[in-house]
Design a protein around this motif. Structure first.
Motif, PDB file in Angstrom:
ATOM      1  N   ALA A   7       0.807  -1.218   0.000  1.00 58.05           N
ATOM      2  CA  ALA A   7       0.000   0.000   0.000  1.00 58.05           C
ATOM      3  C   ALA A   7       0.842   1.270   0.000  1.00 58.05           C
ATOM      4  CB  ALA A   7      -0.926  -0.007   1.217  1.00 58.05           C
ATOM      5  N   LEU A   8       1.968   1.244   0.732  1.00 55.70           N
ATOM      6  CA  LEU A   8       2.728   2.478   0.941  1.00 55.70           C
ATOM      7  C   LEU A   8       4.057   2.515   0.212  1.00 55.70           C
ATOM      8  CD1 LEU A   8       2.171   2.875   4.802  1.00 55.70           C
ATOM      9  CD2 LEU A   8       0.834   3.863   2.949  1.00 55.70           C
ATOM     10  N   GLY A   9       4.481   1.400  -0.371  1.00 57.20           N
ATOM     11  CA  GLY A   9       5.765   1.376  -1.053  1.00 57.20           C
ATOM     12  C   GLY A   9       6.886   1.053  -0.084  1.00 57.20           C
ATOM     13  N   PHE A  10       8.105   1.028  -0.597  1.00 65.71           N
ATOM     14  CA  PHE A  10       9.231   0.607   0.239  1.00 65.71           C
ATOM     15  C   PHE A  10       9.691   1.709   1.195  1.00 65.71           C
ATOM     16  CE2 PHE A  10       9.383  -2.668  -2.969  1.00 65.71           C
ATOM     17  CZ  PHE A  10       9.644  -3.789  -2.191  1.00 65.71           C
ATOM     18  N   ALA A  11       9.128   2.911   1.056  1.00 62.79           N
ATOM     19  CA  ALA A  11       9.413   3.972   2.026  1.00 62.79           C
ATOM     20  C   ALA A  11       8.364   3.960   3.136  1.00 62.79           C
ATOM     21  CB  ALA A  11       9.452   5.331   1.330  1.00 62.79           C
ATOM     22  N   ALA A  12       7.739   2.795   3.343  1.00 60.08           N
ATOM     23  CA  ALA A  12       6.626   2.695   4.284  1.00 60.08           C
ATOM     24  C   ALA A  12       7.024   3.146   5.682  1.00 60.08           C
ATOM     25  CB  ALA A  12       6.115   1.253   4.323  1.00 60.08           C
ATOM     26  N   GLU A  13       8.206   2.701   6.163  1.00 65.45           N
ATOM     27  CA  GLU A  13       8.586   3.024   7.539  1.00 65.45           C
ATOM     28  C   GLU A  13       8.706   4.524   7.742  1.00 65.45           C
ATOM     29  OE1 GLU A  13      12.092   2.079  10.812  1.00 65.45           O
ATOM     30  OE2 GLU A  13      11.911   0.828   9.014  1.00 65.45           O
ATOM     31  N   ALA A  14       9.314   5.217   6.794  1.00 70.00           N
ATOM     32  CA  ALA A  14       9.464   6.666   6.910  1.00 70.00           C
ATOM     33  C   ALA A  14       8.106   7.360   6.908  1.00 70.00           C
ATOM     34  CB  ALA A  14      10.325   7.195   5.768  1.00 70.00           C
ATOM     35  N   ARG A  15       7.197   6.880   6.072  1.00 68.51           N
ATOM     36  CA  ARG A  15       5.862   7.486   6.004  1.00 68.51           C
ATOM     37  C   ARG A  15       5.094   7.257   7.294  1.00 68.51           C
ATOM     38  NH1 ARG A  15       2.524   6.253   0.699  1.00 68.51           N
ATOM     39  NH2 ARG A  15       1.175   7.753   1.769  1.00 68.51           N
ATOM     40  N   ILE A  16       5.238   6.049   7.857  1.00 67.18           N
ATOM     41  CA  ILE A  16       4.520   5.723   9.095  1.00 67.18           C
ATOM     42  C   ILE A  16       5.064   6.545  10.256  1.00 67.18           C
ATOM     43  CG2 ILE A  16       4.065   3.897  10.783  1.00 67.18           C
ATOM     44  CD1 ILE A  16       4.070   1.946   8.356  1.00 67.18           C
ATOM     45  N   ARG A  17       6.396   6.742  10.308  1.00 73.40           N
ATOM     46  CA  ARG A  17       6.971   7.554  11.389  1.00 73.40           C
ATOM     47  C   ARG A  17       6.456   8.988  11.328  1.00 73.40           C
ATOM     48  NH1 ARG A  17      10.791   5.754  14.616  1.00 73.40           N
ATOM     49  NH2 ARG A  17      11.703   3.698  14.205  1.00 73.40           N
ATOM     50  N   LYS A  18       6.259   9.487  10.114  1.00 68.48           N
ATOM     51  CA  LYS A  18       5.771  10.857   9.941  1.00 68.48           C
ATOM     52  C   LYS A  18       4.275  10.949  10.213  1.00 68.48           C
ATOM     53  CE  LYS A  18       5.700  14.601   6.552  1.00 68.48           C
ATOM     54  NZ  LYS A  18       6.028  14.994   5.151  1.00 68.48           N
ATOM     55  N   ASP A  19       3.547   9.911   9.771  1.00 66.98           N
ATOM     56  CA  ASP A  19       2.081   9.918   9.913  1.00 66.98           C
ATOM     57  C   ASP A  19       1.582   8.489  10.094  1.00 66.98           C
ATOM     58  OD1 ASP A  19      -0.644  10.170   9.783  1.00 66.98           O
ATOM     59  OD2 ASP A  19      -0.723  10.825   7.689  1.00 66.98           O
ATOM     60  N   PRO A  20       1.577   7.982  11.332  1.00 70.80           N
ATOM     61  CA  PRO A  20       1.121   6.599  11.581  1.00 70.80           C
ATOM     62  C   PRO A  20      -0.334   6.375  11.175  1.00 70.80           C
ATOM     63  CG  PRO A  20       2.225   7.503  13.510  1.00 70.80           C
ATOM     64  CD  PRO A  20       2.008   8.640  12.569  1.00 70.80           C
ATOM     65  N   TYR A  21      -1.103   7.451  11.097  1.00 69.06           N
ATOM     66  CA  TYR A  21      -2.531   7.329  10.782  1.00 69.06           C
ATOM     67  C   TYR A  21      -2.764   6.955   9.319  1.00 69.06           C
ATOM     68  CZ  TYR A  21      -2.703   9.562  15.304  1.00 69.06           C
ATOM     69  OH  TYR A  21      -2.521   9.844  16.640  1.00 69.06           O
ATOM     70  N   VAL A  22      -1.700   7.006   8.521  1.00 66.11           N
ATOM     71  CA  VAL A  22      -1.824   6.548   7.139  1.00 66.11           C
ATOM     72  C   VAL A  22      -2.198   5.068   7.096  1.00 66.11           C
ATOM     73  CG1 VAL A  22       0.586   5.853   6.811  1.00 66.11           C
ATOM     74  CG2 VAL A  22      -0.730   6.686   4.854  1.00 66.11           C
ATOM     75  N   LEU A  23      -1.881   4.344   8.167  1.00 70.11           N
ATOM     76  CA  LEU A  23      -2.216   2.918   8.241  1.00 70.11           C
ATOM     77  C   LEU A  23      -3.730   2.701   8.235  1.00 70.11           C
ATOM     78  CD1 LEU A  23       0.435   1.879  10.907  1.00 70.11           C
ATOM     79  CD2 LEU A  23       0.400   1.140   8.520  1.00 70.11           C
ATOM     80  N   CYS A  24      -4.482   3.647   8.812  1.00 65.54           N
ATOM     81  CA  CYS A  24      -5.946   3.525   8.823  1.00 65.54           C
ATOM     82  C   CYS A  24      -6.498   3.564   7.409  1.00 65.54           C
ATOM     83  CB  CYS A  24      -6.574   4.662   9.636  1.00 65.54           C
ATOM     84  SG  CYS A  24      -6.096   4.694  11.369  1.00 65.54           S
ATOM     85  N   ARG A  25      -5.835   4.346   6.551  1.00 65.81           N
ATOM     86  CA  ARG A  25      -6.301   4.490   5.163  1.00 65.81           C
ATOM     87  C   ARG A  25      -5.761   3.388   4.267  1.00 65.81           C
ATOM     88  NH1 ARG A  25      -4.793   9.655   6.839  1.00 65.81           N
ATOM     89  NH2 ARG A  25      -2.811   9.592   5.716  1.00 65.81           N
ATOM     90  N   ALA A  26      -4.566   2.908   4.586  1.00 64.29           N
ATOM     91  CA  ALA A  26      -3.885   1.977   3.681  1.00 64.29           C
ATOM     92  C   ALA A  26      -4.177   0.508   3.965  1.00 64.29           C
ATOM     93  CB  ALA A  26      -2.374   2.216   3.739  1.00 64.29           C
TER      94      ALA A  26
END
Length: 283
Positions: A7-26
């Protein structure tokens, strides 16, 4: 982990650290509380705009998954204040600010302020335009003496229609757009079958559809005619998920009958009505 990376690509960890709430959408089923726990571990401020925006998005998205296009402003604010555990005025100001910036749309619906995701209200408006355009036309078949045909059908089948049923058949025969509704046992099946039998006698090409395989099978059994899912009628592509039938390649039918339509979400409803040809009627 695989689902998150998908869902988020291989930069997933960086995106989650910045905005963990993206997990609710992804990630399907990933709730706000789980994302909130991760946010706390990453030291994200409970008053952050990221957190507040994520919850409002989730409330509206969850409503949409249940077939609710917009949420009353009061209800959305109550849920947000309760979940965020922040001062009411702070949450109200934040939500109103997002509306002012165009992130959400607030509409008056029967004296109630209702908040929508922008793409949802846009789809709802387009759907209303499709319905209006179809309603303004006339059926492709020639004028039918509905009462004479109903009497003839009743004589053949032995079923006598009541006043409301006769009126419903007249509407179907004389309108490009009609809606038939009613609780169990009011005679919807007999009404529909009578209208379809009359139209068949006039050579009208009819396409029957329903949202699910089970509903389509039930429709076929009660009408004695072939029925498909809406997806099949629209010729869904197994590769792209898109529909081959659309405004430039409409469904080839004089009448489209969509049963159990309250089960249909707004996007599928729009896809069906976009694929209605200029001379096609819809029930």
């Amino acid at each position: 982990v695989h689902e998150i990376r998908e869902a988020l690509g291989f930069a997933a960890e960086a995106r989650i650290r910045k905005d963990p709430y993206v997990l609710c959408r992804a990630v399907s089923g990933f709730g706000f509380d789980r994302a909130d726990a991760i946010a706390r571990r990453f030291g994200i401020d409970p008053q952050s705009d990221v957190r507040k925006r994520a919850l409002v998005d989730l409330i509206l998205s969850n409503a949409l998954s249940q077939g609710i296009c917009g949420v009353p402003r009061v209800e959305l604010l109550e849920k947000s204040i309760d979940k965020l555990k922040l001062p009411a005025q702070e949450v109200i100001g934040f939500v109103d600010g997002l509306i002012d910036q165009g992130h959400f749309v607030c509409e008056e619906v029967e004296d109630t302020a209702v908040i929508y995701l922008p793409h949802v209200i846009a789809t709802e408006r387009r759907l209303a335009e499709h319905i209006s355009d179809i309603s303004n036309g006339a059926p492709a078949w020639r004028q039918i003496d509905a009462d004479a045909e109903i009497d003839e059908q009743s004589a053949m089948t032995g079923f006598r229609l009541g006043g409301e049923q006769r009126g419903a058949v007249r509407t179907i025969l004389n309108s490009r757009m009609s809606v038939m509704t009613g609780g169990p046992g009011v005679g919807k099946t007999t009404t529909l079958k009578t209208a379809l039998d009359i139209l068949s006698n006039y050579g009208v090409k009819i396409a029957l559809c329903a949202p699910t395989n089970m509903a389509a099978k039930r429709m076929s059994e009660m009408t004695g005619r072939k029925a498909t899912t809406i997806h099949s009628l629209l010729e869904v592509s197994g590769e792209t998920g898109g529909f081959r039938r659309n405004a430039s390649n409409p469904i080839e039918a004089d009448l489209i009958v969509a049963d159990e339509f309250s089960m249909t979400d707004i996007n599928l409803a729009e896809s069906l009505l976009k694929a209605v040809d200029d001379g096609t009627s819809v029930l």
